[in-house]
Design an enzyme around this catalytic site. Structure first.
Site, short mmCIF file in Angstrom:
data_model
loop_
_atom_site.label_atom_id
_atom_site.label_comp_id
_atom_site.label_asym_id
_atom_site.label_seq_id
_atom_site.Cartn_x
_atom_site.Cartn_y
_atom_site.Cartn_z
N HIS A 445 -10.12 0.02 1.24
CA HIS A 445 -9.83 0.83 2.56
C HIS A 445 -8.26 0.72 2.72
CE1 HIS A 445 -9.89 2.95 6.29
NE2 HIS A 445 -8.93 2.21 6.71
N GLU A 446 -7.86 -0.66 2.98
CA GLU A 446 -6.47 -0.94 3.36
C GLU A 446 -5.36 -0.61 2.16
OE1 GLU A 446 -5.54 -1.30 6.31
OE2 GLU A 446 -7.58 -1.86 7.09
N HIS A 449 -4.35 2.99 2.13
CA HIS A 449 -3.40 3.11 3.15
C HIS A 449 -1.94 2.72 2.28
CE1 HIS A 449 -5.19 4.12 6.99
NE2 HIS A 449 -5.74 2.82 6.85
N HIS A 452 -0.81 5.36 0.04
CA HIS A 452 -0.02 6.57 1.14
C HIS A 452 1.36 6.01 0.98
CE1 HIS A 452 -1.06 9.53 4.48
NE2 HIS A 452 -0.31 10.07 3.67
ZN LIG Z 1 -7.34 2.18 8.28
#
Ligand SMILES: [Zn+2]
Length: 659
Positions: A445-446, A449, A452
């Site tokens: 998940h991290e 980011h 991104h």
């Molecule tokens: Zn998050």
């Protein structure tokens, strides 16, 4: 103070902050000088005799405050990950100063007058110009002198209340801890846990900052569970009054700015845009989720042999998991070794999707010996940026996991991104670090980011990477979670740390089946918190709440959360997301997680429809969505990626909420 490392740009590769040179005494002088410099730069803009242009106004603002930006970026990164007492003191001192500094720029009338006169034909410039205009209006630039004065007062009182709220919580996590004298009452906890919590002959279970304490799943003594649960939900009771006061002040501020409620103000610049859109979405989920949770509660009571209470839920959920699915999460851990998860899982998936490669830079340092630095290269071998990884929990790190930028990508400054991920994994005294599946999922998940930020390819820092609406930012990271269980990725990283054997397929099947159980609970716990946040921030101007606990109960009842067995993930008194602005300021924004999940579920479907893992799919996601950051309308970017508007059905299916 000529050797202050914040006064000049970093000379390290990619502008990595020179952590080795930074000392606590550097922050205050650098912040002071940074604010003074930026005010001078703003004055130069407003006093420029030339007519306002994009370059001499908006671009000049983007170029302003470099020392301040460098200092603030490093300071808040450290205050989250390695906050000594000295750092905490500086934070208390500077937070109100920084908020006043921001007000002094956005309530600057000559500056706002200039911004309104700027025009441009360039699409990227026009988008940024509009962002600036909206930022200023939302900060109160259009208000009368008297209203601006009141606004400054409100901002100041809200900052003060928010700091007190968070300090009360910090104290309560130990002051409201469960203390028992007799170890027999802790039956069910592992021996090593019991040993670790022993203090001067008694045993102290400190509180995690959410309702359901992890120990509730293990404690066999029902009375101990009840005490722990009530300490958890009743902590920092003085925060009820602070929260009610903040809600009233926020309503007044929203009214000053022309909105019927703080919620309306808050969503206006989000992708949701209106309160009705949020309510329609949450409204669709409540009924089916509560019905699911009710069915789960029946199964739990049947397992228990009596009607369960809220403090029994986690305990009997674990019993049902073992009985029905023959699954114990501990069996998976030996297959999830940290370094392997990172290199052969997280990095490997990014390689398969986007062609990127990673090389560890032992010559570059973070702020702590545990921080690792990796250089990231694009598919053609060109340098892309740096990725810093700080996996371990420590007493000076706040809870949870997050990504932050140390350098924002922008063509304006010709800078490549430096991004980092923080996790909170317990560091073993010796031997390999073995993760739970949840921790594996969080790592993916991290890193979503991080991608991104790393793939950002925009002109201006203001819209770089993850600088997108709050109710959109979780979407790319949620999508990246899908690769954690993608068969070829999983086979690549999930190997026994001693034997090298792949994880048995049967064990994974059991895990997937067991995960589906208790979805009703997870969804209701989340929705209850989102609806509670929403109710506080739908308050109209002039309304005060005398009894915050009664308000909380009535709000949940009204929203259809009629199942007393499942309390909100955060009650009002410890809802730091919405009452402490330091953790990202999710006030009237806790709905964002499930709002983003609609896009996430749609995107996972898209990848699956198009053959899943592969360069073509990865490059499409990157070019339409990840690389544009906030430089255009993010929902247009989503439509470019998906080929249509989002639909809610994939989310309903995933969460088992079809009507
Ligand atoms: Zn998050």
């Amino acid at each position: 103070m000529t050797d202050n490392p914040f006064f000049t740009p970093s000379e390290l590769p990619y502008g990595l902050p020179p952590f080795a040179q930074v000392r606590e005494e550097h922050y205050l002088p650098a912040l002071e000088r940074g604010m003074a410099d930026q005010l001078r730069e703003v004055r130069e803009i407003t006093e420029n005799p030339a007519p306002p242009t994009f370059a001499n106004t908006i671009e000049a603002l983007e170029r302003s405050g470099r020392i301040l930006h460098r200092t603030v970026t490093v300071f808040f990164s450290i205050s989250a990950s390695d906050a000594t007492d000295g750092i905490r003191e500086i934070e208390t001192q500077v937070s109100p100063r920084l908020s006043q500094h921001a007000d002094s720029i956005r309530l600057n009338r000559p500056l706002y007058a200039r911004i309104k006169q700027v025009t441009t034909d360039d699409a990227e410039e026009a988008w940024l110009l509009e962002k600036y205009r909206v930022d200023f209006v939302r900060a109160g630039a259009d208000l009368s002198e008297a209203d601006q004065e009141r606004l400054r007062e409100l901002n100041e009182e809200l900052t003060r209340l928010s700091t007190t709220f968070s300090q009360n919580l910090l104290t309560a996590s130990t002051d409201s801890a469960l203390v028992v004298e007799d170890a027999a009452l802790l039956d069910g906890l592992s021996e090593s846990t019991i040993k670790a919590i022993e203090k001067d002959g008694s045993y102290v279970l400190t509180l995690f900052n959410h309702t359901n304490q992890p120990a509730l799943a293990e404690l066999t003594n029902r009375e101990t569970r009840r005490r722990l649960y009530e300490l958890s939900t009743g902590r920092a009771p003085e925060n009820f009054e602070l929260a009610a006061r903040m809600a009233t002040l926020r309503a007044e501020r929203a009214a000053l700015l022309g909105y019927p409620s703080h919620a309306a103000y808050s969503v206006a610049d989000q992708t949701a845009k209106t309160t009705e859109a949020v309510e329609e979405m949450l409204g669709k989920l409540v009924g089916p989720a509560v019905a699911n949770a009710r069915r789960e509660a029946e199964a739990l009571s049947e397992q228990a042999g009596f009607p369960i209470e809220p403090w029994d839920w986690s305990f009997y959920a674990e019993r049902v998991r073992k009985a029905r699915y023959d699954f114990d999460g501990a069996d998976l851990r030996p297959y999830f070794e940290l370094d392997r998860v990172l290199r052969d899982g997280v990095f490997h998936a990014a390689g398969e999707l986007y062609g990127v490669t990673f090389s560890e830079r032992d010559d570059l340092a973070g702020y702590h010996p545990d921080v690792r630095v990796f250089e990231v290269f694009d598919a053609d071998g060109s340098p892309l940026g740096l990725f810093l990884f700080d996996p371990y929990a420590r007493p000076t790190k706040r809870g949870g996991a997050w990504m932050n930028n140390l350098v924002d990508q922008s063509h304006l400054f010709d800078e490549r991104p430096v991004v980092m991920n923080n996790l909170n994994i317990t560091k073993p005294a010796e031997g390999p670090t073995l993760l739970t599946f949840d921790e594996v999922n969080t790592a993916f998940h991290e890193f979503g980011h991080a991608l991104h930020g790393l793939f950002s390819d925009v002109r201006f820092p203001r819209v770089s990477g993850t600088a997108v609406p709050r109710d959109f930012v979780e979407y790319p990271s949620q999508v990246n979670e899908m690769w954690a269980t993608w068969p070829s990725i999983l086979a690549n990283f999930a190997r026994h740390h001693e034997t090298g054997e792949s994880v048995p397929a049967e064990l994974l099947e059991k895990m997937k089946a067991a995960e589906r159980f208790n979805q009703g609970f997870a969804t209701v716990e989340y929705l209850a918190a989102a609806l509670l946040d929403w109710s506080w921030h739908k308050l109209a101007r002039g309304k005060t709440v005398e009894d915050a606990e009664a308000f909380e109960n009535a709000a949940l009842e009204r929203a259809g959360i009629t199942l007393g067995l499942v309390r909100p993930r955060y009650r009002t008194n410890y809802f730091a997301h919405i009452f402490f602005s330091g953790v990202g300021g999710y006030s009237a924004g806790y709905y964002s997680y499930i709002w983003s999940e609609v896009l996430d579920a749609e995107s996972v479907d898209w990848f699956e429809e198009n053959g899943g893992l592969g360069r073509g799919n990865g490059d499409h996601f990157r070019s339409t969505l990840l690389s544009v950051g906030g430089s255009r309308d993010v929902m247009d970017a989503f439509r470019d990626f998906r080929g249509r508007d989002p639909r809610i059905e994939p989310l309903l299916k995933r969460r088992g909420l079809q009507v």
